[in-house]
Design an enzyme around this catalytic site. Structure first.
Site, mmCIF file in Angstrom:
data_model
loop_
_atom_site.group_PDB
_atom_site.id
_atom_site.type_symbol
_atom_site.label_atom_id
_atom_site.label_comp_id
_atom_site.label_asym_id
_atom_site.label_seq_id
_atom_site.Cartn_x
_atom_site.Cartn_y
_atom_site.Cartn_z
ATOM 1 C CG HIS A 128 -3.303 -2.915 4.235
ATOM 2 N ND1 HIS A 128 -2.509 -2.438 5.266
ATOM 3 C CD2 HIS A 128 -3.669 -1.836 3.521
ATOM 4 C CE1 HIS A 128 -2.413 -1.121 5.190
ATOM 5 N NE2 HIS A 128 -3.114 -0.726 4.137
ATOM 6 C CB CYS A 181 -0.993 -0.058 1.154
ATOM 7 S SG CYS A 181 -2.538 0.758 0.749
ATOM 8 C CD GLU A 196 -0.831 -5.420 6.486
ATOM 9 O OE1 GLU A 196 -0.750 -5.759 5.292
ATOM 10 O OE2 GLU A 196 -1.129 -4.255 6.853
HETATM 11 N N1 GLN Z 1 -3.355 6.496 0.734
HETATM 12 C C1 GLN Z 1 -2.186 6.178 1.507
HETATM 13 C C2 GLN Z 1 -0.981 6.960 1.012
HETATM 14 O O1 GLN Z 1 -1.070 7.763 0.145
HETATM 15 C C3 GLN Z 1 -1.887 4.716 1.497
HETATM 16 C C4 GLN Z 1 -2.933 3.956 2.258
HETATM 17 C C5 GLN Z 1 -2.441 2.710 2.897
HETATM 18 O O2 GLN Z 1 -1.253 2.449 3.001
HETATM 19 N N2 GLN Z 1 -3.364 1.941 3.395
HETATM 20 O O3 GLN Z 1 0.063 6.784 1.494
#
Ligand code: GLN
Length: 205
Positions: free
Chosen positions: A174, A81, A176
């Site tokens: 995610h 992410c 995890e």
């Molecule tokens: N939107 C977040 C960012 O720009 C990432 C979101 C996440 O890691 N769950 O970093």
């Protein structure tokens, strides 16, 4: 046999659940907050969180350059992410001071899955896995371009959500949070950090 050290970058964000999975795979999973600690890892998870904050904290703790150097030199990294955003070569909708480490040739759009439906869960088919992986998307980045040397291992509505080049794997979701260790296990075994049979062979041995 000495357990491999798979650090989890712990400056900010969702690092704890990664460590639990890594430990269950027989790895030491220290939380990484300094450049000295980074030097000692065999592999690194860059977790979800807020990529703008994480890049600022990386700079502040003088880890940005060491991380970039090691990642470009072949350190196995699993970026999830926000971690995917940090590994990308180009970030749209980031702030001016947002850092993209350029480890993978790809363009991403922060929060590209929209602001209305910020989070959702769905099953995705992953190359090499027998059954779908339940993926949790939380304000996830949208991958809008992949370089020719980056492989998409899973897509959602035509966009890559799990990608790999050599020892570096990135997920827009995610992994995890699903109670499923297959993606961590696969990343580490493909990178040669754990045996594909780990931890069964270790426990029975
Ligand atoms: N939107 C977040 C960012 O720009 C990432 C979101 C996440 O890691 N769950 O970093």
């Amino acid at each position: 046999m000495v357990a491999p050290t798979v650090g989890v970058l712990a400056l900010q964000g969702a690092f704890a659940a990664h460590a639990t999975i890594l430990e269950s795979l027989g790895c030491a999973a220290p939380q990484i907050r300094t450049a000295e600690q980074l030097e000692a890892v065999d592999a690194l998870v860059v977790p979800g969180g807020e990529s703008t904050t994480m890049s600022m904290l990386l700079e502040r703790s003088q880890m940005l350059e060491p991380l970039q150097l090691r990642a470009h030199a072949g350190l196995p990294v699993f970026g999830t992410c926000a971690g995917l955003i940090l590994m990308a070569s180009e970030v749209c909708d980031g702030r001016d001071d947002q850092v993209a480490l350029g480890v993978l040739d790809m363009t991403v759009e922060r929060n590209g899955y929209g602001t209305q439906i910020d989070s959702f869960e769905t099953d995705i088919d992953v190359t090499g896995l027998d059954t779908p992986f339940h993926a949790v998307f939380i304000r996830s980045p949208l991958v809008t371009r992949l370089g020719p040397d980056v492989e998409a291992l899973a897509t959602l509505d035509g966009s890559p959500v799990l990608c790999r080049r050599g020892p570096v794997t990135v997920a827009a979701f995610h992994p995890e949070l699903s109670g499923d260790d297959r993606l961590h296990r696969r990343w580490l075994s493909k990178a040669g950090i754990i045996d594909a049979r780990w931890p069964r062979s270790q426990r029975s041995g």
